[in-house]
Design an enzyme around this catalytic site. Structure first.
Site, PDB file in Angstrom:
ATOM      1  N   GLU A  44     -23.949  20.925  40.222  1.00  0.00           N
ATOM      2  CA  GLU A  44     -24.471  21.881  39.250  1.00  0.00           C
ATOM      3  C   GLU A  44     -23.825  23.241  39.455  1.00  0.00           C
ATOM      4  O   GLU A  44     -23.276  23.558  40.512  1.00  0.00           O
ATOM      5  CB  GLU A  44     -26.001  21.986  39.398  1.00  0.00           C
ATOM      6  CG  GLU A  44     -26.695  22.957  38.456  1.00  0.00           C
ATOM      7  CD  GLU A  44     -26.503  22.657  36.973  1.00  0.00           C
ATOM      8  OE1 GLU A  44     -25.371  22.838  36.492  1.00  0.00           O
ATOM      9  OE2 GLU A  44     -27.486  22.253  36.318  1.00  0.00           O
TER      10      GLU A  44
ATOM     11  N   HIS B 192     -30.439  13.862  36.813  1.00  0.00           N
ATOM     12  CA  HIS B 192     -31.337  13.443  37.890  1.00  0.00           C
ATOM     13  C   HIS B 192     -32.805  13.539  37.461  1.00  0.00           C
ATOM     14  O   HIS B 192     -33.165  14.234  36.503  1.00  0.00           O
ATOM     15  CB  HIS B 192     -31.122  14.321  39.127  1.00  0.00           C
ATOM     16  CG  HIS B 192     -31.392  15.779  38.855  1.00  0.00           C
ATOM     17  ND1 HIS B 192     -32.655  16.329  38.833  1.00  0.00           N
ATOM     18  CD2 HIS B 192     -30.550  16.803  38.559  1.00  0.00           C
ATOM     19  CE1 HIS B 192     -32.594  17.610  38.560  1.00  0.00           C
ATOM     20  NE2 HIS B 192     -31.314  17.928  38.377  1.00  0.00           N
TER      21      HIS B 192
END
Length: 397
Positions: A276, A200
């Site tokens: 994550e 990202h």
């Protein structure tokens, strides 16, 4: 229901030293050999090579029939006892390989049996052939007089002559393909499932190098992060190979994926397995702050992939198990397709680490920038090829 026998073995000339594995899948009812595999894997221990053989054999069995019962026979007492759950796995190099092996098929479809070495000669021969090939700077190739294919399946024809291998282990044809536009594949293995791994864009925490996992404040993209997402979207549009977009459920990945999807005219599917790692009480802290506040926990975390951040969170071993299961699910679902996975630092590094068969500590030796692109191709024979890592050329003015 079909039943397969998987016989696997691995060896190392030095322990650790030049290593290879062999695996055979046969029909339990007829004894017919359906598939045989071997690979030189570089420098490794005997036990790692044996686990790699097991993993290759299980994947080959799944490729033949994912519903079949599989009986594994190996002369490694260690692997058999550990995979049967009777012995604990302590070595950090073997834990992720065992986790990957368990994730290939549902546990109720697989049984394990130790056999004497003299009963495992087929797999042992293949492992030695792989090591012999590695000593010559080559990779093992199945003989032209191939074993029989299962009913209804045609095997690809082998090349008329062995192709010379380069330093990477790829043939000249594969090297040519890897230099072509897009993320290409070797034609004799069919089109792989190719995962383009996009980290990202930046959040306000990124430039400060603060722990930002799945258990924190879930920050959004910063202005710089949104600009990075637009730049990577333009780069992917020029390449024109992405067919599907999957994203982690966190805000920063969903925002990055949405910007790319708008440019490519695609939809975004959320995949929870791409989230994550949860860094527990370290969320929002810098490395230095964690070192000052929780030095013992940090040292343990750096030394042992089973260790958890302070306050719980997720260990790197748990992350690897989750990513391996997600990978296997997506490889099966998107065979032959190019899929953009918009995710985070630890998942991307873990995809690459598992593809390379690298040890857990390699996670600390990779640099992964915001909005960078990496790519891994997964073939029908269970092997993977890292095609790209941490490419940020699209972010240059």
């Amino acid at each position: 229901m079909r039943e397969f026998i998987v016989e696997a073995d691995g060896g190392s000339r030095g322990n650790p030293g030049p290593a290879g594995y062999g695996a055979v899948v046969s029909d339990a009812a007829t004894g017919e050999t359906l598939t045989e595999l071997a690979e030189y894997i570089g420098v490794a221990t005997n036990n790692v090579a044996e686990y790699r053989g097991l993993l290759a054999g299980l994947r080959a069995a799944r490729a033949l029939d994912p519903t079949a019962m599989v009986h594994v026979r190996m002369d490694s007492k260690l692997v058999i006892e550990q995979m049967s759950g009777r012995w604990k796995i302590k070595h950090p190099d073997m834990k992720p390989l065992a986790a990957e092996s368990r994730a290939v098929l549902p546990p109720d479809q697989v049984t394990y049996e130790w056999i004497p070495r003299e009963q495992n000669k087929h797999a042992d021969r293949l492992a030695n052939e792989a090591m012999d090939a590695g000593a010559k700077g080559e990779q093992w190739e199945r003989p032209k007089a191939d074993v029989a294919a299962p009913p209804g399946e045609q095997r690809p024809k082998p090349p008329s002559e062995p192709q010379p291998s380069g330093a990477s282990g790829e043939t000249a044809d594969e090297q040519q393909l890897s230099r072509a536009p897009g993320w290409s594949s070797a034609p004799d293995l069919g089109a792989p499932a190719t995962f383009v791994l996009l980290r990202h864009g930046e959040t306000p925490l990124t430039p400060q190098k603060r722990f930002s996992g799945s258990g924190g404040t879930d920050p959004a993209l910063s202005t710089a992060g949104r600009e990075q997402a637009h730049r990577v979207a333009e780069a992917l549009a020029r390449r024109g190979t992405v067919q599907t977009i999957l994203a982690s459920p966190l805000t920063r990945t969903r925002e990055t994926a949405a910007i790319v999807a708008t440019r490519l005219g695609l939809d975004v599917t959320i995949e929870d397995g791409l989230r994550e790692t949860d860094f527990g009480a370290w969320e929002g802290l810098t490395f230095g702050e964690v070192r000052d506040r929780h030095p013992d926990d940090l040292n343990a975390w750096l030394a042992d992939p089973e260790a958890h951040p302070t306050g719980g969170g997720e260990s790197f071993a748990e992350t690897a198990t989750r990513i391996a299961a997600t990978r296997d699910k997506l490889v099966a679902a998107y065979a032959g397709r190019t899929v953009l996975l918009v995710t985070h630092v630890t998942p991307i590094k873990t995809f690459v680490r598992l593809a390379l068969g690298a040890p857990p500590e390699s996670l600390f030796r990779m640099e992964l920038s915001a909005a960078s692109l990496s790519a891994v191709a997964y073939y029908a024979d269970g092997n993977a090829s890292v095609r790209l890592f941490n490419d940020t050329s699209h972010l240059r003015p």
